[in-house]
Write an enzyme that holds these catalytic residues in place. Structure first.
Site, PDB file in Angstrom:
ATOM      1  N   MET A  88       0.833  -1.203   0.000  1.00  0.00           N
ATOM      2  CA  MET A  88       0.000   0.000   0.000  1.00  0.00           C
ATOM      3  C   MET A  88       0.869   1.256   0.000  1.00  0.00           C
ATOM      4  SD  MET A  88      -2.992  -1.100   2.714  1.00  0.00           S
ATOM      5  CE  MET A  88      -3.743   0.551   2.679  1.00  0.00           C
ATOM      6  N   GLU A  91       2.352   1.969  -3.319  1.00  0.00           N
ATOM      7  CA  GLU A  91       1.374   2.538  -4.236  1.00  0.00           C
ATOM      8  C   GLU A  91       0.986   3.956  -3.848  1.00  0.00           C
ATOM      9  OE1 GLU A  91      -0.627   2.193  -7.747  1.00  0.00           O
ATOM     10  OE2 GLU A  91       0.606   0.625  -6.817  1.00  0.00           O
ATOM     11  N   GLU A  92       0.865   4.201  -2.555  1.00  0.00           N
ATOM     12  CA  GLU A  92       0.384   5.496  -2.069  1.00  0.00           C
ATOM     13  C   GLU A  92       1.422   6.608  -2.242  1.00  0.00           C
ATOM     14  OE1 GLU A  92      -2.471   6.480  -1.046  1.00  0.00           O
ATOM     15  OE2 GLU A  92      -3.586   4.644  -0.675  1.00  0.00           O
ATOM     16  N   SER A  93       2.646   6.357  -1.817  1.00  0.00           N
ATOM     17  CA  SER A  93       3.631   7.443  -1.762  1.00  0.00           C
ATOM     18  C   SER A  93       5.019   7.083  -2.238  1.00  0.00           C
ATOM     19  CB  SER A  93       3.745   7.952  -0.318  1.00  0.00           C
ATOM     20  OG  SER A  93       4.335   6.946   0.504  1.00  0.00           O
ATOM     21  N   TYR A 178      -5.672   0.836  -8.638  1.00  0.00           N
ATOM     22  CA  TYR A 178      -5.063   0.798  -7.302  1.00  0.00           C
ATOM     23  C   TYR A 178      -5.225  -0.596  -6.694  1.00  0.00           C
ATOM     24  CZ  TYR A 178      -4.567   2.052  -2.295  1.00  0.00           C
ATOM     25  OH  TYR A 178      -4.209   2.118  -0.968  1.00  0.00           O
TER      26      TYR A 178
END
Length: 230
Positions: A88, A91-93, A178
């Site tokens: 996660m 993918e997020e940052s 996502y």
């Protein structure tokens, strides 16, 4: 099922027995302890006035190894799979503790201002606070969607209210990509974007501390905050 839970809860919990009541707010049944106050339901995405803290000048110097150690520690503490959290974050940052999205998501796990406030985060750019809150929020979403990782991921990206109302992963390209990318890396399987049976339609009562210090016990803290008048 929720009504049975509430009855048993009220019987066996003297501390809350005189606090929890059922109110109809905008046509919806909501359990809350704000029984004798005028309460107005507000969408947190539109009504939260969250002041963005200044970025930490020291957080950017933290190493990837240190960040992964924080993930491991916090995941173990909350009985979560650290591999999922790491995917996660990727993918997020991309492990950037100072990341800011065009929509206002902050920090390494890209907490929206409403989510940061809900989870009690004081500085969303503090990697320890951010990771801790992100893991707690994902754990909550997994519980809400009966352990379905794909639905929980979709809710983390698009919001639990939308996913719950649809009963499936939304037809949003960003959200579907996502979920697909994280699921493929995490489990090696591409998710099917179809309806999922057995989604929880209600949540257990939990305590939420608002910005003014008011403690609210409610089953809808994932979607709404409360504006109260004495």
């Amino acid at each position: 099922m929720l009504q049975i839970f509430i009855i048993l809860f009220l019987i066996y919990s003297n501390a809350w027995a005189d606090r929890i009541c059922l109110k109809i707010i905008n046509g919806q049944e909501v359990y809350t302890n704000l029984c004798n106050r005028e309460s107005k339901k507000k969408s947190i995405k539109k009504s939260v006035n969250y002041r963005m803290p200044a970025m930490s000048q020291t957080s950017s110097s933290i190493s990837r190894e240190e960040l992964e150690n924080i993930v491991e520690e916090k995941s173990k503490h909350y009985s979560m799979d650290s591999k999922l959290i790491k995917e996660m974050i990727r993918e997020e940052s991309a492990w950037n503790v100072n990341a800011i999205s065009p929509k206002g998501a902050m920090g390494i796990m890209q907490l929206m201002p409403s989510t940061a406030m809900l989870m009690g985060v004081k500085n969303p750019y503090d990697p320890v606070e951010n990771i801790d809150a992100g893991i707690r929020y994902m754990k909550y979403l997994l519980e809400k969607f009966n352990g379905d990782v794909n639905l929980a991921l979709a809710a983390y990206n698009a919001g639990p209210n939308l996913v719950e109302s649809l009963g499936r992963i939304p037809n949003i390209v960003e959200t579907q990509n996502y979920v697909r990318r994280i699921s493929l890396r995490y489990s090696g399987k591409v998710p099917e974007f179809s309806s999922y049976p057995g989604i929880k339609r209600s949540s257990p009562i939990k305590a939420v501390v608002l910005s003014d210090g008011t403690v609210v016990y409610t089953n809808r803290e994932d979607i709404y905050i409360w504006s109260t008048k004495h």
